[in-house]
Scaffold this motif. Structure first.
Motif, PDB file in Angstrom:
ATOM      1  N   MET A 135       0.829  -1.213   0.000  1.00  0.00           N
ATOM      2  CA  MET A 135       0.000   0.000   0.000  1.00  0.00           C
ATOM      3  C   MET A 135       0.860   1.258   0.000  1.00  0.00           C
ATOM      4  O   MET A 135       0.518   2.249  -0.663  1.00  0.00           O
ATOM      5  N   ILE A 188      -7.776  -1.282  -1.858  1.00  0.00           N
ATOM      6  CA  ILE A 188      -7.214   0.036  -1.530  1.00  0.00           C
ATOM      7  C   ILE A 188      -5.923   0.262  -2.311  1.00  0.00           C
ATOM      8  O   ILE A 188      -5.624   1.402  -2.728  1.00  0.00           O
ATOM      9  N   THR A 189      -5.146  -0.792  -2.540  1.00  0.00           N
ATOM     10  CA  THR A 189      -3.927  -0.663  -3.354  1.00  0.00           C
ATOM     11  C   THR A 189      -4.277  -0.169  -4.757  1.00  0.00           C
ATOM     12  O   THR A 189      -3.598   0.720  -5.305  1.00  0.00           O
ATOM     13  N   GLN A 207      -6.495   3.902   4.223  1.00  0.00           N
ATOM     14  CA  GLN A 207      -5.261   3.132   4.373  1.00  0.00           C
ATOM     15  C   GLN A 207      -4.869   3.016   5.843  1.00  0.00           C
ATOM     16  O   GLN A 207      -4.502   1.930   6.311  1.00  0.00           O
TER      17      GLN A 207
END
Length: 408
Positions: A135, A188-189, A207
């Motif tokens: 991330m 989320i990445t 995050q």
């Protein structure tokens, strides 16, 4: 009179005998006497005439006689304490023991299954440091290659819903599913790679929330695995299952000695106790724990005897359906509560015994004029050879040290 007599008794008997055997015997005798006073007119008349309203000399003689009788009964109880404890540990004939062993096997198997599940959860979370790095790299890449690209959170966002579900589990101190966490990480990445986090107010908080959840999941899985492993080690030994909970707790002492030092605890314990007695604090801790165990074991057996005696009394001598049901039902229930308390106290005693082994094992080797081992491997070799010599009489190559010369 009674307090004076008890004070004199302590000069002849140890406080461990007084607390472990005499006090339970006195308490149960008093309670039975009071109960008999209210249900038996004959006893009520005799007690009123000879104890409550008797002359001072007559009363003193009766009370002293009763106390002497109770002391003798308590001494018998103390002499039988090992046998009575062994019965609670499940030292029964094999055909009877086999009936109860499957229940203990199911208890152990549930713990093993939970432990395996916790170990798998921890293994699944072994990639969590990589998730965090993934991330971070995505955030830098998105900020560098998609400058000014703003992320707009859609309605009914599945990522946000998933994070809230995970946070709800964390609030309940439940373990988090590694697959669900990894799915949120991948989602989320992707967002971080394709948007500029510097101008997207929702990305960095998401995050941070996910990193917090990952850290919680890792700590929770580690703590759960350690907790379950400790429960397994403190409730079950590695040798054959006993038919009772207390018996399996008793087996943990020998298992600990074998697991850590390859030492047969049962053959060295008597000699080690002799060394422990020279250390006042260690001996007091060991004896206090043993006395508490003896107290609870005595209360368990005295309650069973009370239940049997009063069930017979209310059934034949002083017929009472209510009294019979109370004695026959409440007695075993109370005895079982004493047993559960004794089993838990046995765990405390086992901890003290293990600590005693840790603290005095090298002193025992020196007392046997054996050289202090250089490392764990050599120490295990020494204990294994002591076991072979003591148990089987095999010849062993020990490195004996000469005892120090006595000063004239």
């Amino acid at each position: 009179m009674l307090s004076t007599f008890l004070s004199q008794l302590q000069s002849y008997f140890s406080k461990y005998f007084v607390m472990g055997s005499l006090c339970p015997m006195l308490a149960f005798a008093f309670l039975n006497g009071v109960t008999l006073y209210f249900v038996s007119p004959t006893w009520q008349t005799w007690a009123g005439k000879n104890i409550l309203n008797g002359t001072a000399g007559h009363e003193a003689f009766l009370v002293s006689s009763l106390v002497v009788g109770l002391v003798l009964a308590a001494y018998v109880l103390s002499a039988l304490s090992t046998f009575l404890r062994r019965q609670l540990e499940g030292a029964w004939p094999e055909p009877i023991a086999r009936i109860f062993i499957p229940a203990q096997h199911r208890r152990r198997q549930r713990l093993i299954d939970d432990l395996n599940s916790a170990s798998m959860d921890l293994a699944d979370l072994s990639d969590s440091p990589r998730w965090e790095g993934q991330m971070r790299e995505a955030l830098l890449a998105g900020s560098a290659h998609h400058v000014g690209t703003v992320f707009q959170e859609p309605q009914n966002d599945l990522v946000s819903i998933g994070l809230k579900a995970l946070e709800k589990d964390r609030a309940g101190y439940n373990p988090l599913n590694a697959d669900a966490l990894e799915q949120r990480v991948n989602e989320i990445t992707e967002r971080l790679q394709n948007h500029d986090a510097n101008v997207s107010s929702d990305l960095t908080p998401e995050q941070d929330r996910l990193v917090t959840l990952i850290e919680y999941a890792r700590e929770r899985a580690t703590a759960r695995q350690a907790q379950l492993q400790n429960e397994l080690n403190s409730n079950f030994g590695t040798q054959r299952l006993a038919p009772t909970k207390m018996g399996n707790v008793a087996n943990t002492i020998q298992s600990y000695a074998l697991r850590r030092y390859h030492c047969n605890f049962e053959i060295v314990w008597s000699n080690m106790q002799r060394l422990v007695q020279k250390d006042e604090k260690s001996n007091a801790a060991l004896m206090e724990s043993k006395t508490q165990l003896d107290f609870l074991v005595a209360c368990c057996w005295l309650t069973l005897f009370w239940s049997a005696a009063w069930s017979a009394g209310f059934g034949w001598f002083v017929p009472s359906r209510t009294g019979f049901l109370f004695a026959a039902v409440a007695g075993p229930v109370i005895a079982y509560m004493w047993y559960r308390a004794a089993a838990e106290q046995y765990r405390s005693f086992a901890d003290v015994a293990m600590t005693t082994l840790d603290a005095f094992r090298l002193d025992l080797l020196r007392d046997m004029h054996l050289r202090t081992p250089a490392d764990v491997e050599e120490e295990r070799y020494v204990w294994e050879n002591i076991d072979r010599l003591t148990t089987y009489g095999e010849d062993c190559n020990f490195r004996y040290e000469q005892p120090p010369a006595k000063t004239p």
